[in-house]
Design a protein around this motif. Structure first.
Motif, PDB file in Angstrom:
ATOM      1  N   LYS A 529      56.272  16.037  45.314  1.00 51.21           N
ATOM      2  CA  LYS A 529      55.168  16.198  46.252  1.00 51.21           C
ATOM      3  C   LYS A 529      53.964  15.345  45.914  1.00 51.21           C
ATOM      4  O   LYS A 529      53.345  14.730  46.790  1.00 51.21           O
ATOM      5  N   SER A 530      53.581  15.287  44.626  1.00 44.72           N
ATOM      6  CA  SER A 530      52.355  14.584  44.235  1.00 44.72           C
ATOM      7  C   SER A 530      52.419  13.084  44.566  1.00 44.72           C
ATOM      8  O   SER A 530      51.529  12.553  45.248  1.00 44.72           O
ATOM      9  N   PRO A 531      53.453  12.348  44.099  1.00 46.72           N
ATOM     10  CA  PRO A 531      53.509  10.920  44.470  1.00 46.72           C
ATOM     11  C   PRO A 531      53.720  10.738  45.965  1.00 46.72           C
ATOM     12  O   PRO A 531      53.263   9.752  46.545  1.00 46.72           O
ATOM     13  N   GLY A 532      54.394  11.718  46.601  1.00 42.87           N
ATOM     14  CA  GLY A 532      54.613  11.625  48.045  1.00 42.87           C
ATOM     15  C   GLY A 532      53.303  11.658  48.806  1.00 42.87           C
ATOM     16  O   GLY A 532      53.071  10.858  49.725  1.00 42.87           O
ATOM     17  N   LEU A 533      52.410  12.620  48.427  1.00 37.11           N
ATOM     18  CA  LEU A 533      51.107  12.711  49.096  1.00 37.11           C
ATOM     19  C   LEU A 533      50.271  11.458  48.821  1.00 37.11           C
ATOM     20  O   LEU A 533      49.516  11.000  49.702  1.00 37.11           O
ATOM     21  N   ALA A 534      50.385  10.907  47.612  1.00 42.47           N
ATOM     22  CA  ALA A 534      49.639   9.686  47.283  1.00 42.47           C
ATOM     23  C   ALA A 534      50.061   8.535  48.202  1.00 42.47           C
ATOM     24  O   ALA A 534      49.229   7.738  48.668  1.00 42.47           O
ATOM     25  N   ASN A 535      51.340   8.461  48.492  1.00 44.45           N
ATOM     26  CA  ASN A 535      51.816   7.399  49.392  1.00 44.45           C
ATOM     27  C   ASN A 535      51.405   7.657  50.837  1.00 44.45           C
ATOM     28  O   ASN A 535      51.145   6.717  51.602  1.00 44.45           O
ATOM     29  N   LEU A 536      51.319   8.939  51.225  1.00 41.76           N
ATOM     30  CA  LEU A 536      50.814   9.252  52.565  1.00 41.76           C
ATOM     31  C   LEU A 536      49.340   8.846  52.685  1.00 41.76           C
ATOM     32  O   LEU A 536      48.901   8.354  53.729  1.00 41.76           O
ATOM     33  N   GLU A 537      48.585   9.038  51.610  1.00 40.53           N
ATOM     34  CA  GLU A 537      47.178   8.619  51.595  1.00 40.53           C
ATOM     35  C   GLU A 537      47.078   7.100  51.733  1.00 40.53           C
ATOM     36  O   GLU A 537      46.207   6.573  52.425  1.00 40.53           O
ATOM     37  N   LYS A 538      47.981   6.398  51.059  1.00 45.45           N
ATOM     38  CA  LYS A 538      47.993   4.932  51.152  1.00 45.45           C
ATOM     39  C   LYS A 538      48.293   4.501  52.590  1.00 45.45           C
ATOM     40  O   LYS A 538      47.670   3.565  53.120  1.00 45.45           O
ATOM     41  N   ALA A 539      49.239   5.211  53.232  1.00 45.26           N
ATOM     42  CA  ALA A 539      49.557   4.900  54.628  1.00 45.26           C
ATOM     43  C   ALA A 539      48.348   5.141  55.522  1.00 45.26           C
ATOM     44  O   ALA A 539      48.059   4.361  56.437  1.00 45.26           O
ATOM     45  N   LYS A 540      47.605   6.232  55.239  1.00 45.41           N
ATOM     46  CA  LYS A 540      46.397   6.540  56.006  1.00 45.41           C
ATOM     47  C   LYS A 540      45.361   5.431  55.834  1.00 45.41           C
ATOM     48  O   LYS A 540      44.734   5.004  56.813  1.00 45.41           O
ATOM     49  N   GLN A 541      45.155   4.972  54.605  1.00 43.79           N
ATOM     50  CA  GLN A 541      44.192   3.910  54.337  1.00 43.79           C
ATOM     51  C   GLN A 541      44.547   2.616  55.095  1.00 43.79           C
ATOM     52  O   GLN A 541      43.668   1.846  55.486  1.00 43.79           O
ATOM     53  N   LEU A 542      45.840   2.398  55.302  1.00 45.47           N
ATOM     54  CA  LEU A 542      46.285   1.195  56.015  1.00 45.47           C
ATOM     55  C   LEU A 542      46.285   1.391  57.533  1.00 45.47           C
ATOM     56  O   LEU A 542      46.710   0.501  58.271  1.00 45.47           O
ATOM     57  N   GLY A 543      45.793   2.565  57.982  1.00 41.96           N
ATOM     58  CA  GLY A 543      45.618   2.793  59.418  1.00 41.96           C
ATOM     59  C   GLY A 543      46.779   3.434  60.121  1.00 41.96           C
ATOM     60  O   GLY A 543      46.840   3.398  61.366  1.00 41.96           O
ATOM     61  N   ASN A 544      47.686   4.072  59.416  1.00 41.46           N
ATOM     62  CA  ASN A 544      48.813   4.716  60.077  1.00 41.46           C
ATOM     63  C   ASN A 544      48.336   5.962  60.833  1.00 41.46           C
ATOM     64  O   ASN A 544      47.740   6.865  60.228  1.00 41.46           O
ATOM     65  N   PRO A 545      48.614   6.061  62.133  1.00 39.56           N
ATOM     66  CA  PRO A 545      48.088   7.181  62.929  1.00 39.56           C
ATOM     67  C   PRO A 545      48.776   8.516  62.651  1.00 39.56           C
ATOM     68  O   PRO A 545      48.256   9.573  63.018  1.00 39.56           O
ATOM     69  N   GLN A 546      49.955   8.500  62.041  1.00 39.84           N
ATOM     70  CA  GLN A 546      50.690   9.741  61.780  1.00 39.84           C
ATOM     71  C   GLN A 546      50.408  10.322  60.393  1.00 39.84           C
ATOM     72  O   GLN A 546      50.731  11.483  60.130  1.00 39.84           O
ATOM     73  N   ALA A 547      49.830   9.538  59.543  1.00 37.75           N
ATOM     74  CA  ALA A 547      49.702   9.943  58.134  1.00 37.75           C
ATOM     75  C   ALA A 547      48.929  11.242  57.961  1.00 37.75           C
ATOM     76  O   ALA A 547      49.338  12.124  57.197  1.00 37.75           O
ATOM     77  N   GLN A 548      47.795  11.419  58.655  1.00 37.03           N
ATOM     78  CA  GLN A 548      46.946  12.583  58.440  1.00 37.03           C
ATOM     79  C   GLN A 548      47.664  13.877  58.765  1.00 37.03           C
ATOM     80  O   GLN A 548      47.543  14.878  58.030  1.00 37.03           O
ATOM     81  N   GLN A 549      48.430  13.915  59.847  1.00 38.93           N
ATOM     82  CA  GLN A 549      49.104  15.163  60.221  1.00 38.93           C
ATOM     83  C   GLN A 549      50.125  15.565  59.152  1.00 38.93           C
ATOM     84  O   GLN A 549      50.323  16.768  58.878  1.00 38.93           O
TER      85      GLN A 549
END
Length: 556
Positions: A529-549
């Protein structure tokens, strides 16, 4: 006294005949030319000899210097140069060639009608640019080939650089061309009458020997063979031979449309639209069948606007294409002209009118699968129900002769798309597969990507994974395909595979947000979970519209 006078007269006549024969032989060198062939880069490929045989520029020599040649020239005994313009015939077995020279002013040598016999005296005539004299040679033996041609054998020391030089009889007429023996010290000569009989055929452009020669072949004598050569020239797409053959056809058959339309298509392919317009304007003036000229011009304009739409040419519009086609129809109302008119009407956006014409043509002898396919395209553009489109495509496929089933490939593709639009996903997959079989190895990555999407809808996940792999294999630098593959692997719980694919996607495109999103989701699903959430944060920083949900969902 009377007998002495007769004897003196006989001696004088004999001397005069001998002098005349000697003059014929001495002057024969004026017909022998130096042959030089060149590679495509302009460097010299080979040097040899040839002999001029008539006032039309026909010459003969060995074939070997031409193999691999892009062009060839000849030089006469005075140092004047001229170009070899056409290959008139070749024979690989006896290594002989006949060709045409443009603008040569040398004197031709006649071909001997009667072959020489064993024991006859002949002369080898060499290129005289450097002052060489005829070389006397006695025929050792004469063999016959093809029941009527002579194959001469001589026993003498041939001068250097005398290959392909002619042997002449006492009248200065050519009996054959010199050829060194590959198995003995003898000198051979091929009957000049045989070489003069060499011709081209309609299949000349597929001949392995002529394919190695850049100089265009001459048109065959028969019209049907000349038309076949013209067709093959266009199919082969040779930038030198195609226009040369088209020009030759126009010169020989100025009242037929074939040469003009072939030349115009070549000009269009090379973006010479002014030249093509001029060619077709000339065709309309010259050809006997004006309807064919107008229809051909309309088709050339239509094809240019269809396949080269990104290259503007103001003089050619769909209205101009329709105008030329309508002129053809007014002169001769053939179904093929109506078909062309309907295609142009479709391109103009008049889909109902085009549809009506395609349907009407089905009642003519022209009835063909293509008409059903084109009618289906009209229905697509008019947003008709998918069942109507599918019915027309069914007819296109069912009316295709099984011997020409490859022609049905676009019909299967169109029906696959129609089935997909109608939510008949498995039927769509079947038609995509039929299309793949018929299309062979020409398919790119996008086809396999599209079919994988339909296979997912049809819940054919294993096939979808295979197609995504095929897409990646064909376009290994496209990150979208890795993302789609990772997404599909996630869907079927192949988490380790999804992590590996997402990592490859990130490595290929570090700023592509979907790679981090999918990597994060795969890690979370696996329990990291921990590295997974970190990668979701990276996706959010790059502008991915689905990352936050997903961050909100898995942070709880």
């Amino acid at each position: 006294m009377k007998h002495i006078s007769v004897l003196i007269a006989t001696i004088i006549i004999g001397c005069m005949q001998c002098m005349a024969q000697t003059a014929d032989i001495k002057n024969a060198h004026k017909s022998v030319l130096k042959l030089t062939t060149y590679k495509a880069d302009g460097s010299v490929l080979a040097e040899s000899n040839c002999v001029l045989t008539d006032n039309n520029g026909t010459a003969i020599s060995s074939l070997e210097p031409f193999i691999g040649a892009a062009k060839a020239t000849v030089t006469d005994h005075k140092g004047h140069n001229a170009d070899v313009s056409r290959m008139l015939g070749t024979d690989e077995l006896y290594d002989m060639a006949k060709f045409k020279i443009d603008g040569i002013k040398a004197e031709p040598l006649a071909i001997a009608a009667t072959p020489a016999k064993a024991g006859d005296t002949t002369w080898l005539i060499t290129y005289n640019g450097d002052g060489k004299q005829p070389v006397k040679a006695t025929v050792k033996n004469v063999e016959t080939f093809m029941d009527k041609y002579a194959y001469y054998i001589f026993k003498f020391q041939a001068p250097s650089q005398s290959a392909s030089c002619p042997f002449v009889n006492e009248n200065g007429q050519i009996i054959g061309l010199m050829k060194l023996s590959a198995t003995s010290t003898d000198i051979h000569a091929i009957d000049a009458n045989y070489i003069m009989g060499l011709t081209t055929t309609g299949f000349a452009l597929s001949d392995p020997t002529l394919r190695q020669i850049g100089i265009p072949p001459a048109l065959p004598q028969k019209q049907s063979d000349a038309q076949l050569m013209l067709i093959m020239a266009e199919q082969n797409g040779d930038s030198i031979k195609h226009p040369a053959i088209a020009h030759d056809f126009i010169a020989k058959y100025p009242t037929l449309i074939d040469g003009y339309s072939s030349l115009a298509r070549f000009q269009v392919n090379n973006n010479n639209f002014d030249g093509a317009a001029e060619t077709m304007t000339s065709a309309i003036k010259q050809v006997d069948k004006k309807d064919e000229a107008h229809a051909s011009y309309g088709k050339i304009i239509y094809d240019k606007l269809t396949y080269k739409a990104n290259m503007p040419y103001e003089a050619w519009t769909l209205d101009k294409a329709a105008e030329e086609t309508n002129k053809a129809l007014s002169l001769n109302p053939l179904p093929t002209y109506r078909h062309q008119q309907a295609q142009i009407t479709f391109a103009q956006g008049n889909y109902q009118q085009a549809y009506d014409t395609f349907i009407q043509l089905m009642e003519t002898p022209m009835r063909a699968p293509e008409l059903f396919y084109e009618a289906a395209q009209c229905k697509m553009m008019m947003k008709a129900p998918q069942k109507e489109i599918i019915a027309l495509l069914d007819s296109a496929i069912n009316n295709t002769d099984s011997l020409h089933i490859r022609d049905a490939a676009p019909y299967f593709l169109a029906r696959a798309e129609a089935y997909n639009a109608a939510d008949s996903f498995r039927l769509a997959v079947f038609d995509y597969t039929r299309y793949e079989i018929l299309a062979g190895q020409r398919l790119g990555a996008n086809f396999y990507y599209i079919r994988s999407q339909v296979e997912v809808k049809a819940k054919l996940y294993q096939q979808a994974l295979a197609d995504m792999a095929a897409a990646i294999m064909r376009a290994p630098q496209e990150p979208t395909y890795y993302a789609e593959m990772a997404s599909l692997q996630l869907r079927v719980n192949l988490f380790d595979d999804a992590i590996g694919t997402a990592n490859r996607c990130i490595k290929l495109a570090p700023d592509y947000s979907d790679g981090y999103l999918l990597l994060g989701l795969a890690q979370i699903q696996k329990g990291d979970k921990s590295p997974g959430l970190a990668n979701l944060e990276k996706a959010k920083q790059l502008g991915n519209p689905q990352a936050q949900q997903f961050i909100d969902k898995y942070s709880k």
